[in-house]
Design a protein around this motif. Structure first.
Motif, PDB file in Angstrom:
ATOM      1  N   PHE A  91       0.758  -1.209  -0.036  1.00  0.00           N
ATOM      2  CA  PHE A  91      -0.138   0.154  -0.018  1.00  0.00           C
ATOM      3  C   PHE A  91       0.823   1.134  -0.123  1.00  0.00           C
ATOM      4  O   PHE A  91       1.979   1.402   0.720  1.00  0.00           O
ATOM      5  N   GLY A 108      -3.954   3.872  -1.007  1.00  0.00           N
ATOM      6  CA  GLY A 108      -4.261   3.641  -2.456  1.00  0.00           C
ATOM      7  C   GLY A 108      -4.958   2.085  -2.018  1.00  0.00           C
ATOM      8  O   GLY A 108      -5.047   1.688  -1.012  1.00  0.00           O
TER       9      GLY A 108
ATOM     10  N   TYR B  36      -8.253   3.894  12.560  1.00  0.00           N
ATOM     11  CA  TYR B  36      -8.601   3.800  10.938  1.00  0.00           C
ATOM     12  C   TYR B  36      -9.466   2.478  10.809  1.00  0.00           C
ATOM     13  O   TYR B  36      -9.237   1.539  11.739  1.00  0.00           O
ATOM     14  N   GLN B  38     -10.386  -0.837   7.921  1.00  0.00           N
ATOM     15  CA  GLN B  38      -9.850  -1.222   6.912  1.00  0.00           C
ATOM     16  C   GLN B  38     -10.725  -2.571   6.663  1.00  0.00           C
ATOM     17  O   GLN B  38     -11.055  -3.561   7.165  1.00  0.00           O
ATOM     18  N   GLN B  42      -8.888  -3.801   0.778  1.00  0.00           N
ATOM     19  CA  GLN B  42      -8.717  -2.247   0.599  1.00  0.00           C
ATOM     20  C   GLN B  42      -7.833  -1.529   1.421  1.00  0.00           C
ATOM     21  O   GLN B  42      -7.513  -2.411   2.348  1.00  0.00           O
ATOM     22  N   GLY B  43      -7.321  -0.401   1.361  1.00  0.00           N
ATOM     23  CA  GLY B  43      -6.545   0.063   2.276  1.00  0.00           C
ATOM     24  C   GLY B  43      -7.185   0.738   3.148  1.00  0.00           C
ATOM     25  O   GLY B  43      -8.307   1.123   3.164  1.00  0.00           O
ATOM     26  N   PRO B  44      -6.489   1.097   4.501  1.00  0.00           N
ATOM     27  CA  PRO B  44      -7.132   1.583   5.660  1.00  0.00           C
ATOM     28  C   PRO B  44      -7.665   2.838   5.284  1.00  0.00           C
ATOM     29  O   PRO B  44      -7.025   3.748   4.496  1.00  0.00           O
ATOM     30  N   PHE B  46      -8.973   6.498   7.303  1.00  0.00           N
ATOM     31  CA  PHE B  46      -9.351   7.181   8.469  1.00  0.00           C
ATOM     32  C   PHE B  46     -10.729   7.195   8.973  1.00  0.00           C
ATOM     33  O   PHE B  46     -11.741   7.498   8.220  1.00  0.00           O
ATOM     34  N   GLN B  49     -10.001  11.224  14.925  1.00  0.00           N
ATOM     35  CA  GLN B  49      -8.695  11.306  15.595  1.00  0.00           C
ATOM     36  C   GLN B  49      -8.929  12.321  16.936  1.00  0.00           C
ATOM     37  O   GLN B  49      -9.896  13.240  16.761  1.00  0.00           O
ATOM     38  N   TYR B  87      -7.964  -0.163  13.703  1.00  0.00           N
ATOM     39  CA  TYR B  87      -6.681   0.106  14.125  1.00  0.00           C
ATOM     40  C   TYR B  87      -6.612   1.108  14.778  1.00  0.00           C
ATOM     41  O   TYR B  87      -7.218   2.385  14.352  1.00  0.00           O
ATOM     42  N   LEU B  99       3.548   6.704  11.246  1.00  0.00           N
ATOM     43  CA  LEU B  99       2.254   6.027  11.436  1.00  0.00           C
ATOM     44  C   LEU B  99       2.686   4.354  11.590  1.00  0.00           C
ATOM     45  O   LEU B  99       2.843   3.845  10.553  1.00  0.00           O
ATOM     46  N   ILE B 100       2.749   3.793  12.682  1.00  0.00           N
ATOM     47  CA  ILE B 100       2.678   2.253  12.858  1.00  0.00           C
ATOM     48  C   ILE B 100       1.538   1.756  13.234  1.00  0.00           C
ATOM     49  O   ILE B 100       0.840   2.041  14.211  1.00  0.00           O
ATOM     50  N   PHE B 101       1.219   0.930  12.351  1.00  0.00           N
ATOM     51  CA  PHE B 101      -0.314  -0.069  12.736  1.00  0.00           C
ATOM     52  C   PHE B 101       0.323  -1.015  13.586  1.00  0.00           C
ATOM     53  O   PHE B 101       1.056  -1.877  13.577  1.00  0.00           O
TER      54      PHE B 101
END
Lengths: 116, 111
Positions: A91, A108, B36, B38, B42-44, B46, B49, B87, B99-101
């Protein structure tokens, strides 16, 4: 509707081949991240850039991975040579780091890589 | 970077309120708390916050106690389409961090 565009969406290749993934961040964003996602490791941060300068690539295997931003509209992630363990979804995300900004990252749709 | 701990999975039913709590005992003064979502393939994305107290938007609410060592994402009246991984992140992003998931919480909403 602004969005992050990644190509290719899917890639199947053989071990040892070079793979290049591309990302077009949202126009005006000054930060770009590359993540890799697998079932076992989850979302791993590989590298990120601010104003096109690499800030941190400690998450990348340095011997085979490289990430660049040749210009503000393109980020690339290259794997050479590829290995089966590189199979994952990659990603790209972009964001605008600015005062009073929420810091939201836009992701994306990902590039799904399969290395045989 | 502050480490976060969240439940690996949660189950709920349509129409219920879902609260997902995240622990971040080592949160720093300048850290923000971000959530976030997901969906598969798909991508995460937002969600919300906050820094302290309560934040609400059209999707969710975020509750942060005074000590900021935890936070709770509240999803009102969930539907099947809320089935996703959620997340919790704490980071210095707004100040230039990364940003660390973590592992996330897999929420399953049943009919």
């Amino acid at each position: 509707d602004a969005r992050v565009t990644q190509t290719p969406r899917h890639k199947v290749t053989e071990m040892g081949q070079e793979v290049t993934m591309r990302c077009q961040p949202i126009l005006g964003h000054n930060t770009v991240f590359w993540y890799r996602q697998t079932m076992m490791q989850g979302l791993e941060l590989l590298a990120y850039f601010r104003n096109r300068a690499p800030l941190d690539d400690s998450g990348m295997p340095k011997d085979r991975f490289s990430a660049e931003m040749p210009d503000a509209t393109l980020a690339t992630l290259k794997i050479q040579p590829s290995e089966p363990r590189d199979s994952a979804v990659y990603f790209c995300a972009s964001g605008l780091l600015a005062p009073a900004n929420t810091g939201e990252l836009f992701f994306g749709e990902g590039s799904r890589l399969t290395v045989l | 970077l502050a480490k976060t701990t969240q439940p690996i999975s949660m189950d709920s039913y349509e129409g219920q309120e879902v609260n997902i709590t995240c622990s971040h005992n080592n949160i720093a003064t300048n850290d923000y708390i971000t959530w976030y979502q997901q969906f598969p393939s798909q991508g995460p994305r937002f969600i919300i916050q906050g820094y302290k107290t309560k934040v609400t938007n059209e999707v969710a609410s975020l509750f942060i106690p005074a000590d900021r060592k935890s936070s709770t994402l509240s999803l009102p009246r969930v539907s099947l389409s809320d089935t996703a991984v959620y997340y919790c992140l704490v980071d210095l992003y707004n100040q230039g961090g990364k940003l660390i998931f973590g592992q996330g919480t897999e929420l399953s909403v049943k009919p």
